[in-house]
Enzyme design. Structure first.
Site, PDB file in Angstrom:
ATOM      1  N   GLU A 181       4.873  -5.029   7.014  1.00 52.53           N
ATOM      2  CA  GLU A 181       4.183  -3.927   7.699  1.00 52.53           C
ATOM      3  C   GLU A 181       4.704  -3.709   9.116  1.00 52.53           C
ATOM      4  O   GLU A 181       4.655  -2.601   9.646  1.00 52.53           O
ATOM      5  CB  GLU A 181       2.673  -4.196   7.750  1.00 52.53           C
ATOM      6  CG  GLU A 181       1.962  -4.092   6.414  1.00 52.53           C
ATOM      7  CD  GLU A 181       1.878  -5.402   5.647  1.00 52.53           C
ATOM      8  OE1 GLU A 181       2.677  -6.320   5.929  1.00 52.53           O
ATOM      9  OE2 GLU A 181       1.034  -5.488   4.751  1.00 52.53           O
ATOM     10  N   GLU A 210      -0.839  -9.152  -0.479  1.00 51.95           N
ATOM     11  CA  GLU A 210      -2.266  -9.358  -0.196  1.00 51.95           C
ATOM     12  C   GLU A 210      -3.093  -9.326  -1.482  1.00 51.95           C
ATOM     13  O   GLU A 210      -4.018 -10.109  -1.667  1.00 51.95           O
ATOM     14  CB  GLU A 210      -2.756  -8.296   0.794  1.00 51.95           C
ATOM     15  CG  GLU A 210      -2.133  -8.493   2.181  1.00 51.95           C
ATOM     16  CD  GLU A 210      -2.425  -7.340   3.135  1.00 51.95           C
ATOM     17  OE1 GLU A 210      -2.148  -6.177   2.756  1.00 51.95           O
ATOM     18  OE2 GLU A 210      -2.920  -7.596   4.234  1.00 51.95           O
ATOM     19  N   ALA A 261       0.865  -1.176   0.000  1.00 49.89           N
ATOM     20  CA  ALA A 261       0.000   0.000   0.000  1.00 49.89           C
ATOM     21  C   ALA A 261       0.905   1.230   0.000  1.00 49.89           C
ATOM     22  O   ALA A 261       2.059   1.163   0.446  1.00 49.89           O
ATOM     23  CB  ALA A 261      -0.899  -0.017   1.222  1.00 49.89           C
ATOM     24  N   GLY A 312       0.618  -4.925   1.038  1.00 47.93           N
ATOM     25  CA  GLY A 312      -0.608  -4.948   0.243  1.00 47.93           C
ATOM     26  C   GLY A 312      -0.405  -5.599  -1.115  1.00 47.93           C
ATOM     27  O   GLY A 312      -1.363  -6.112  -1.706  1.00 47.93           O
TER      28      GLY A 312
HETATM   29  C1  HXC Z   1       5.069   4.308  -1.350  1.00 44.28           C
HETATM   30  C2  HXC Z   1       6.944   3.288  -2.236  1.00 44.28           C
HETATM   31  C3  HXC Z   1       6.589   2.056  -1.641  1.00 44.28           C
HETATM   32  C4  HXC Z   1       5.362   2.004  -0.874  1.00 44.28           C
HETATM   33  C5  HXC Z   1       8.439   1.769  -2.710  1.00 44.28           C
HETATM   34  N1  HXC Z   1       8.091   3.060  -2.877  1.00 44.28           N
HETATM   35  N2  HXC Z   1       7.540   1.142  -1.968  1.00 44.28           N
HETATM   36  N3  HXC Z   1       6.188   4.393  -2.075  1.00 44.28           N
HETATM   37  N4  HXC Z   1       4.657   3.173  -0.765  1.00 44.28           N
HETATM   38  N5  HXC Z   1       4.920   0.891  -0.321  1.00 44.28           N
HETATM   39  C6  HXC Z   1       8.799   4.087  -3.619  1.00 44.28           C
HETATM   40  C7  HXC Z   1      10.025   4.583  -2.878  1.00 44.28           C
HETATM   41  O1  HXC Z   1       9.674   5.553  -1.924  1.00 44.28           O
HETATM   42  C8  HXC Z   1      10.853   5.158  -4.013  1.00 44.28           C
HETATM   43  O2  HXC Z   1      10.324   6.411  -4.350  1.00 44.28           O
HETATM   44  C9  HXC Z   1      10.538   4.208  -5.164  1.00 44.28           C
HETATM   45  O3  HXC Z   1       9.314   3.567  -4.841  1.00 44.28           O
HETATM   46  C10 HXC Z   1      11.596   3.133  -5.358  1.00 44.28           C
HETATM   47  O4  HXC Z   1      11.778   2.470  -4.119  1.00 44.28           O
HETATM   48  P1  HXC Z   1      13.214   2.226  -3.453  1.00 44.28           P
HETATM   49  O5  HXC Z   1      12.990   1.970  -2.011  1.00 44.28           O
HETATM   50  O6  HXC Z   1      14.144   3.322  -3.810  1.00 44.28           O
HETATM   51  O7  HXC Z   1      13.669   0.895  -4.218  1.00 44.28           O
HETATM   52  P2  HXC Z   1      14.640  -0.259  -3.681  1.00 44.28           P
HETATM   53  O8  HXC Z   1      15.821   0.336  -2.968  1.00 44.28           O
HETATM   54  O9  HXC Z   1      14.885  -1.135  -4.873  1.00 44.28           O
HETATM   55  O10 HXC Z   1      13.802  -1.073  -2.581  1.00 44.28           O
HETATM   56  C11 HXC Z   1      12.676  -1.785  -2.952  1.00 44.28           C
HETATM   57  C12 HXC Z   1      11.828  -2.171  -1.717  1.00 44.28           C
HETATM   58  C13 HXC Z   1      11.542  -0.904  -0.879  1.00 44.28           C
HETATM   59  C14 HXC Z   1      12.610  -3.197  -0.873  1.00 44.28           C
HETATM   60  C15 HXC Z   1      10.553  -2.820  -2.226  1.00 44.28           C
HETATM   61  O11 HXC Z   1      10.980   0.094  -1.754  1.00 44.28           O
HETATM   62  C16 HXC Z   1      10.561  -1.137   0.233  1.00 44.28           C
HETATM   63  O12 HXC Z   1      10.917  -1.688   1.274  1.00 44.28           O
HETATM   64  N6  HXC Z   1       9.313  -0.664   0.059  1.00 44.28           N
HETATM   65  C17 HXC Z   1       8.302  -0.684   1.079  1.00 44.28           C
HETATM   66  C18 HXC Z   1       7.794  -2.089   1.306  1.00 44.28           C
HETATM   67  C19 HXC Z   1       6.745  -2.090   2.391  1.00 44.28           C
HETATM   68  O13 HXC Z   1       6.997  -1.761   3.550  1.00 44.28           O
HETATM   69  N7  HXC Z   1       5.502  -2.483   2.049  1.00 44.28           N
HETATM   70  C20 HXC Z   1       4.418  -2.540   2.958  1.00 44.28           C
HETATM   71  C21 HXC Z   1       3.672  -1.235   2.932  1.00 44.28           C
HETATM   72  S1  HXC Z   1       2.355  -1.183   4.132  1.00 44.28           S
HETATM   73  P3  HXC Z   1      11.261   7.729  -4.397  1.00 44.28           P
HETATM   74  O14 HXC Z   1      10.285   8.836  -4.660  1.00 44.28           O
HETATM   75  O15 HXC Z   1      11.957   7.792  -3.105  1.00 44.28           O
HETATM   76  O16 HXC Z   1      12.180   7.424  -5.551  1.00 44.28           O
HETATM   77  C22 HXC Z   1       1.101  -2.066   3.454  1.00 44.28           C
HETATM   78  C23 HXC Z   1      -0.134  -2.175   4.284  1.00 44.28           C
HETATM   79  C24 HXC Z   1      -1.208  -2.866   3.558  1.00 44.28           C
HETATM   80  O17 HXC Z   1       1.206  -2.564   2.393  1.00 44.28           O
HETATM   81  C25 HXC Z   1      -2.552  -2.520   4.099  1.00 44.28           C
HETATM   82  C26 HXC Z   1      -3.638  -2.678   3.063  1.00 44.28           C
HETATM   83  C27 HXC Z   1      -4.997  -2.316   3.528  1.00 44.28           C
END
Ligand code: HXC
Length: 257
Positions: free
Chosen positions: A131, A111, A65, A108
């Site tokens: 998360e 999911e 998400a 997400g």
């Molecule tokens: C918003 C995101 C994002 C996310 C990545 N980006 N994931 N933006 N929400 N979930 C953005 C980064 O900010 C960055 O933007 C660009 O995408 C590239 O990401 P990087 O981190 O620079 O890439 P990399 O170093 O290759 O790492 C990849 C990654 C990392 C390991 C996937 O991006 C990551 O850990 N992402 C978050 C994963 C996460 O925590 N997901 C769960 C979210 S909570 P900029 O602008 O900086 O270039 C969730 C709750 C669900 O999902 C609930 C549902 C109801």
């Protein structure tokens, strides 16, 4: 119809949805979930579509998400506006959906993939529910669907540590139905989707509904449900056609009734 965050196309009887926010690794914002639902609404209404493939990019199916969009949410706001209920509609679709997953399927994103009926994964796919690193928990079914899919031990491991699981572990655990080389992902997913879409739609919907019952009810209830639905299919033209075609050693011509 043009969408802001996804690409939509139709190949024969298969509808294809490609998540398209590459700059954010397909992070799932409100618009993206709304776009997926709008595309699925269209495919559900379209009698010529028998299966849907949902995919992302080579780097990410979806990295979760959209954290930037969620960051400032409050408890009462999140509870009252129930925005995340839109995610549930994706998991309630009647036609078969395949998730073709390459790269990250996190939070997400994992999911969303689990809302599909099965996952075909590229050899670079990574799954996780990270998360916990953000001091929240999965909110679109992750604690439930993942536990059903891979069991308590691994689901707990992933949800509590936030670690990622590679595709081999995911397949061994039962999350993924097939692993294919990255270059072949869409070809293989479309082949499976075409195979599915060539069947009679009432039997497809019935099979999907019946398998899903296994997650929602007792064995006895599920067996009763299956027997009812099995019996009902003998009221279709396509059952007569399918069995006649087998006996006459020819291809069936299904009419979806
Ligand atoms: C918003 C995101 C994002 C996310 C990545 N980006 N994931 N933006 N929400 N979930 C953005 C980064 O900010 C960055 O933007 C660009 O995408 C590239 O990401 P990087 O981190 O620079 O890439 P990399 O170093 O290759 O790492 C990849 C990654 C990392 C390991 C996937 O991006 C990551 O850990 N992402 C978050 C994963 C996460 O925590 N997901 C769960 C979210 S909570 P900029 O602008 O900086 O270039 C969730 C709750 C669900 O999902 C609930 C549902 C109801």
């Amino acid at each position: 119809m043009a969408y802001e965050t996804i690409l939509v196309e139709v190949k024969g009887k298969v509808g294809i949805i490609t998540l398209n926010r590459p700059q954010a690794l397909n992070a799932l914002n409100v618009q993206l979930i709304a776009d997926i639902n709008a595309a699925l609404d269209g495919f559900e209404r379209d009698d010529t579509i028998g299966c849907v493939v949902m995919t992302g990019s080579e780097k990410a199916f979806a990295a979760g998400a959209d954290i930037k969009q969620m960051q400032e949410r409050s408890y009462p706001g999140t509870y009252l506006d129930d925005k995340f209920a839109d995610w549930d509609r994706i998991g309630q679709r009647r036609k078969p959906i395949i998730a073709a997953v390459a790269g990250f399927a996190l939070g997400g994103g994992c999911e969303l993939a689990m809302m599909a009926d099965f996952i075909i994964a590229a050899d670079n796919a990574k799954f996780g529910q990270p998360e916990i690193n953000l001091a929240v928990i999965p909110g679109a079914g992750g604690t439930q669907r993942l536990t059903h899919a891979i069991g308590k031990a691994k689901a707990m491991d992933l949800c509590l540590t936030g670690r990622f699981m590679d595709v081999n572990e995911a397949e061994r655990a039962g999350l993924v139905s097939r692993i294919v080389p990255l270059a072949d992902l869409m070809t293989e997913a479309l082949k499976a989707a075409e195979q599915i879409a060539s069947k009679s739609l009432p039997s497809l919907l019935s099979a999907k509904e019946s398998v899903n019952r296994a997650f929602e009810t007792t064995l006895a209830e599920g067996l009763r449900f299956e027997r009812r639905v099995f019996s009902a299919l003998f009221g279709t033209h396509d059952q007569k056609e399918g069995m006649a075609a087998f006996i006459e050693k020819r291809k069936p011509e299904f009419k979806n009734y």
